[in-house]
Scaffold this motif. Structure first.
Motif, PDB file in Angstrom:
ATOM      1  N   THR A 147      13.084 -34.561  81.468  1.00 11.15           N
ATOM      2  CA  THR A 147      12.048 -33.837  80.730  1.00 11.15           C
ATOM      3  C   THR A 147      11.662 -32.583  81.503  1.00 11.15           C
ATOM      4  N   PRO A 148      11.719 -31.397  80.896  1.00 11.69           N
ATOM      5  CA  PRO A 148      11.415 -30.157  81.624  1.00 11.69           C
ATOM      6  C   PRO A 148       9.979 -30.131  82.124  1.00 11.69           C
ATOM      7  N   ALA A 149       9.780 -29.503  83.283  1.00 12.15           N
ATOM      8  CA  ALA A 149       8.435 -29.321  83.827  1.00 12.15           C
ATOM      9  C   ALA A 149       7.773 -28.124  83.154  1.00 12.15           C
ATOM     10  N   LEU A 150       6.457 -28.200  82.987  1.00 12.12           N
ATOM     11  CA  LEU A 150       5.710 -27.153  82.307  1.00 12.12           C
ATOM     12  C   LEU A 150       4.657 -26.562  83.228  1.00 12.12           C
ATOM     13  N   VAL A 152       1.924 -30.880  72.279  1.00 14.68           N
ATOM     14  CA  VAL A 152       2.791 -30.962  73.459  1.00 14.68           C
ATOM     15  C   VAL A 152       3.291 -32.398  73.646  1.00 14.68           C
ATOM     16  N   LYS A 153       2.406 -33.372  73.460  1.00 18.89           N
ATOM     17  CA  LYS A 153       2.800 -34.775  73.583  1.00 18.89           C
ATOM     18  C   LYS A 153       3.825 -35.151  72.516  1.00 18.89           C
ATOM     19  N   VAL A 154       3.627 -34.644  71.322  1.00 19.84           N
ATOM     20  CA  VAL A 154       4.579 -34.919  70.245  1.00 19.84           C
ATOM     21  C   VAL A 154       5.947 -34.320  70.583  1.00 19.84           C
ATOM     22  N   ALA A 155       5.945 -33.077  71.085  1.00 18.68           N
ATOM     23  CA  ALA A 155       7.203 -32.427  71.447  1.00 18.68           C
ATOM     24  C   ALA A 155       7.876 -33.149  72.608  1.00 18.68           C
ATOM     25  N   LYS A 156       7.090 -33.655  73.536  1.00 20.39           N
ATOM     26  CA  LYS A 156       7.660 -34.385  74.672  1.00 20.39           C
ATOM     27  C   LYS A 156       8.290 -35.694  74.217  1.00 20.39           C
ATOM     28  N   ALA A 157       7.702 -36.342  73.220  1.00 14.10           N
ATOM     29  CA  ALA A 157       8.227 -37.623  72.736  1.00 14.10           C
ATOM     30  C   ALA A 157       9.600 -37.473  72.092  1.00 14.10           C
ATOM     31  N   ASN A 158       9.960 -36.239  71.703  1.00  8.08           N
ATOM     32  CA  ASN A 158      11.278 -36.033  71.103  1.00  8.08           C
ATOM     33  C   ASN A 158      12.412 -36.246  72.103  1.00  8.08           C
TER      34      ASN A 158
END
Length: 477
Positions: free
Chosen positions: A24-27, A314-320
């Motif tokens: 998962t990329p760091a932000l 952001v959480k939704v995008a991370k869950a992908n």
């Protein structure tokens, strides 16, 4: 059987999660600054004018009627109300995504299989009852129910629903902010209309004064005490003042139509009370403390909702990046003859399947969505901080503006009184040949300008009174 499928899927999900979490990329993150100064002017009085309803704040019955009509008919406000309905429908759609979907399905068909194939050969040797072969062509009748469900393991769907709820609440606050601005705009336009009416009255009064002065100059010319130049200068002054009234009348028409537009109606006269404009006095303003802006200003609350929704995005995008688990099931009856449909257990069909999918290679699209969601979250942070800062500065500016306009109005009032007296004095001195006609003209011009400035300052006072109410977050409750 179902438990076994779930256990297998959960086990595979855990392994996939371990793999994808590492990739998962760091932000770049930024925390929002919610602090505001403790007070505006070292006062801790929490009494706040923003809690006053607009009906009590604007006591002019004509102005109240205009505001009430605008809140019912203003097209822009009604467009915003429909946007709230759109946001509410989005909440319903998001809520339905993480709940199982169940549907009914029925169908009928006809199938002819070539005899010299494996299926055709099997059908030819299949006896249904006794020596009856399978029908050819083969009908197919089916009726049943099916269900689909994506198991929301990472709360992706639930967070998307929460984000939709926050955006719905944000749209409500946006409507409230529009109401605040609409109330303020109508009040400012109404006070501008009253000011123009009073300026028009002053112009008409000055036309009479200048016309009398012109007659005096003509009489002085007959007595050879002044020349034709004086007569022409006084006549030019009268004509200039007469032309000024038409400019004011045009501004009155435009201001009336601006109000009519805000009220959502075609041009018509605006009922108003202009006689008491000079006697209007701004009411007592209680600014409270800056922390109350966070609760009273709809634009701040809207920015807060947008920020919370952006964080969930952001959480939704991370869950992908994580695996998704889907379960499908179906049950029903199927047969080649309708009379066999309800014959069980032979005609019963059912299906149960689970699928697990996770991104592995070429995740550029998912990464782009993730980075985009984070950038929008940072935008929301900056927007929230900017909105709070802007609200505080607006209140400070209006507090200073109200104080300075009060002092300016008192001085201009004294200036008007002095110049009004000087008109009579200059006319008397001119009649007795102790003053030049240019002094009379200059005195009349200065008196007219000072009266205009006095009315303008009174309008600015009332506009500051409105702007202060708007800056504190009043007008929408």
């Amino acid at each position: 059987m179902l438990k076994r499928i779930l256990y297998i899927c959960i086990g595979v999900t855990g392994m996939s999660c371990t793999f994808t979490a590492c990739t998962t990329p760091a932000l770049v993150e930024k925390s929002v600054n919610t602090s505001v100064p403790a007070s505006y002017n070292n006062s801790q009085d929490t009494a706040n004018t923003a809690t006053t309803k607009w009906q009590a704040y604007f006591t002019d019955p004509h102005l109240s009627a205009l505001i009430d009509t605008a809140l019912q008919n203003n097209q822009e406000l009604n467009i915003t109300l429909q946007e709230i309905q759109i946001a509410q429908s989005e909440v319903r759609a998001r809520k339905g995504e993480y709940l199982p979907s169940v549907g009914l399905k029925s169908g009928a068909g006809l199938d002819k299989v070539a005899r010299y194939t494996n299926i055709g050969a099997m059908e030819a040797t299949t006896n249904i009852e006794g020596d009856r072969e399978m029908p050819e062509p083969l009908p197919d009748f089916m009726v049943g129910a099916y269900a689909k469900w994506e198991v929301d393991i990472w709360h992706k769907l639930r967070n998307a629903k929460k984000a939709a709820v926050l955006r719905y609440l944000s749209s409500v606050e946006g409507k409230n902010f529009m109401v605040t601005n609409l109330v303020a705009e109508i009040a400012n336009s109404y006070y501008e209309l009253l000011a123009l009416d009073n300026q028009l009255d002053i112009v008409k009064q000055n036309i009479d004064i200048q016309a009398n002065a012109l007659e005096i100059v003509k009489a002085q010319k007959e007595a050879t005490r002044v020349n034709e130049l004086a007569v022409r200068r006084f006549e030019a002054q009268v004509l200039n003042t007469k032309s000024l009234q038409y400019s004011i009348q045009q501004r009155i028409t435009e201001t009336e139509n601006k109000i009519n537009f805000l009220l959502g109606r075609y041009p018509q006269p605006i009922t108003r009370s202009s006689q008491a404009f000079s006697d209007l006095k701004p009411g007592n303003i209680q600014a409270g403390i800056p922390a109350q802006l966070l609760e009273n200003r709809p634009d701040i609350k809207q920015a807060e909702m947008d920020l919370a929704a952006a964080k969930l995005d952001v959480k939704v995008a991370k869950a992908n990046f994580y695996p998704s688990l889907g379960i499908t099931a179906g049950v029903g009856f199927q047969a080649f003859n309708p009379s066999f449909l309800l014959k069980s257990p032979e005609s019963i069909l059912y299906t149960l399947a689970g699928d697990l999918t996770a991104p592995l290679i070429n995740k550029n699209a998912i990464k782009a969505t993730y980075y985009s969601a984070n950038a929008k979250q940072l935008q929301a942070v900056y927007n929230y901080e900017r909105t709070v800062l802007n609200a505080y500065i607006e209140v400070v500016n209006q507090l200073s503006n109200i104080n300075n306009l009060e002092k300016s109005y008192d001085l201009k009032m004294r200036q008007v009184q002095a110049l009004t007296q000087s008109i009579t004095i200059s006319n008397d001195l001119f009649k007795s040949a102790r003053a030049d006609y240019m002094e009379v003209l200059l005195t009349q011009r200065e008196a007219l300008e000072s009266k205009f400035e006095l009315i303008e300052t009174k309008m600015q006072q009332m506009n500051a009174y409105v702007a202060m109410y708007q800056a504190l977050g009043g007008g929408w409750k």
